[in-house]
Scaffold this active site. Structure first.
Site, PDB file in Angstrom:
ATOM      1  N   HIS A 138       8.841  -1.031 -10.283  1.00  0.00           N
ATOM      2  CA  HIS A 138       7.810  -1.335 -11.290  1.00  0.00           C
ATOM      3  C   HIS A 138       8.084  -0.676 -12.640  1.00  0.00           C
ATOM      4  CE1 HIS A 138       5.402  -3.441  -8.420  1.00  0.00           C
ATOM      5  NE2 HIS A 138       5.148  -2.362  -7.682  1.00  0.00           N
ATOM      6  N   ASP A 175      10.121  -6.870  -2.182  1.00  0.00           N
ATOM      7  CA  ASP A 175       8.925  -6.029  -2.059  1.00  0.00           C
ATOM      8  C   ASP A 175       7.713  -6.953  -2.258  1.00  0.00           C
ATOM      9  OD1 ASP A 175       8.172  -2.787  -2.654  1.00  0.00           O
ATOM     10  OD2 ASP A 175       6.709  -4.248  -3.390  1.00  0.00           O
ATOM     11  N   HIS A 177       5.160  -6.579  -3.880  1.00  0.00           N
ATOM     12  CA  HIS A 177       4.668  -6.563  -5.268  1.00  0.00           C
ATOM     13  C   HIS A 177       5.736  -7.145  -6.203  1.00  0.00           C
ATOM     14  CE1 HIS A 177       2.585  -3.192  -3.142  1.00  0.00           C
ATOM     15  NE2 HIS A 177       1.551  -3.817  -3.679  1.00  0.00           N
ATOM     16  N   ASP A 263       6.648  -3.651   2.301  1.00  0.00           N
ATOM     17  CA  ASP A 263       5.199  -3.845   2.243  1.00  0.00           C
ATOM     18  C   ASP A 263       4.814  -5.317   2.378  1.00  0.00           C
ATOM     19  OD1 ASP A 263       6.427  -4.176  -0.200  1.00  0.00           O
ATOM     20  OD2 ASP A 263       5.187  -2.709  -1.266  1.00  0.00           O
TER      21      ASP A 263
HETATM   22 ZN    ZN Z   1       5.509  -2.738  -3.222  1.00  0.00          ZN
END
Ligand code: ZN
Length: 364
Positions: A138, A175, A177, A263
């Site tokens: 991120h 991932d 996200h 995740d």
């Molecule tokens: Zn993540």
């Protein structure tokens, strides 16, 4: 040829401070931060007890120096992280806590990814796995976000591109996200293809759409596949087969870096997806197969998120076993999840994957 492996004890010492899930909020009794060291420590432990660690080649590595970090991050930001680390700690952006002494650990995480890339590109190993913490995907140029301080995969990509023998790097981020950091860093850069499979509208909010395809010279080199919440094995595998692999084949990378977050797995507290160890095994196999054809199988896996201390290790083991071409014989202890009805591809998921495949075709 062997599969390289790096990790470091200090990765498990990184702490995000007092928390309740992922931050302190009024009215919530303090609790553990969701990124406890346990999810990754137990990956290391499972690699060890399965016998896998003994079959991997441990690689030496060092903390990333300023030169490596500054290929991606702004100098003021790098200096600010160091200052926070030298003091009592602080937030490097939004939800990216740097603890006292944390600068060395985030530099080690970036250095680990770089070392695996070097070993793969030098032909010392066939491929490799960097078991790093904290995650990095991120982090953008001038700030951290979502538990990520420095963008490990972006730093490794830039490090690889600084070599004479590397012109193009592909980053595949699964991932749960959005891989917003690499997207942001390489948005106008045609030498890096960034592909993110993620849960639609999760984190960061408001981005990660299919309309974001790059800009300027980088137009067509950013692909987002925002899968609906509830997507399972068939959706993930179809997305990799029908969109990720064709995009890789069109781009012809010299190196593939996988930002491997766990995740998207079924028991994760932050994601609402249903991937299981078999999903991660299948996705890794597909990317390796493409990389075998395109770049001599040069694949670097960098560990990102994954917050189920019990289950994430089995997904990571599946990825590392596939890299190494080894089956340790450790079975997924939760085989029933593979039989959940929602592991099947649903029409609304199929629609997204079809659109992503069409986008990849259009961008070629
Ligand atoms: Zn993540």
């Amino acid at each position: 040829m062997a599969t390289g492996f790096v990790t470091h004890e200090l990765f498990y010492w990184y702490e995000h401070g007092s928390s309740a899930l992922f931050g302190r909020r009024p009215g919530v009794e303090p609790y553990l931060h969701v990124d406890t060291p346990e999810a990754k420590r137990r990956v290391r432990n499972l690699f060890e007890v399965s016998g896998l660690t003994g079959l991997l080649l441990p690689l030496d590595f060092e903390a990333a120096d300023d030169k490596a970090l500054l290929r991606v991050h702004d100098p003021e930001y790098v200096a600010r992280v160091r200052k926070m680390s030298d003091g009592p700690g602080g937030d490097a952006g939004s939800g990216a806590w740097v603890p006292m002494g944390g600068d060395r650990i985030v530099r080690l995480a970036a250095g680990a990814a770089m070392a695996v890339a070097d070993a793969v590109l030098d032909g010392c190993v066939a491929n490799g796995y960097a078991l790093t913490r904290p995650a990095g995907h991120h982090a953008v140029r001038a700030r951290g976000m979502g538990f990520c301080v420095f963008n490990n995969v972006a730093i490794a990509a830039r490090h690889a591109l600084a070599r004479q023998d590397v012109a193009r790097v592909a980053i595949v981020d699964w991932d749960v996200h959005h891989g917003n950091g690499a997207q942001d860093i390489f948005y106008d850069d045609p030498s890096v293809l960034t592909i993110s499979l993620h849960q639609d509208g999760l984190y960061p909010m408001g981005g990660g759409t299919m309309a974001e395809t790059g800009s300027g010279a980088g137009l067509g080199h950013n692909i987002n596949i925002p899968l609906p919440a509830g997507s399972g094995h068939d959706a993930y595998v179809a997305a990799v087969e029908r969109a990720v692999v064709p995009a890789l084949r069109a781009f012809r990378p010299d190196l593939v870096i996988i930002a491997s977050g766990y995740d998207a797995a079924v028991f994760d507290p932050l994601g609402r997806m249903l991937a299981h160890s078999g999903t991660y095994r299948a996705m890794t196999g597909l990317v390796i197969q493409a990389a075998d054809d395109l770049c001599g199988g040069r694949v670097v896996v960098v560990h990102e998120g994954g917050y189920s201390p019990v289950y994430a290790p089995y997904c990571a083991l599946a990825v590392a076993e596939t890299l190494a071409g080894i089956e340790t014989g450790i079975a997924d202890p939760f085989p029933e999840v593979a039989d959940y009805p929602d592991q099947k591809l649903r029409p609304h998921q199929e629609a997204v994957i079809r659109a992503a495949a069409e986008l990849v075709r259009a961008l070629r």
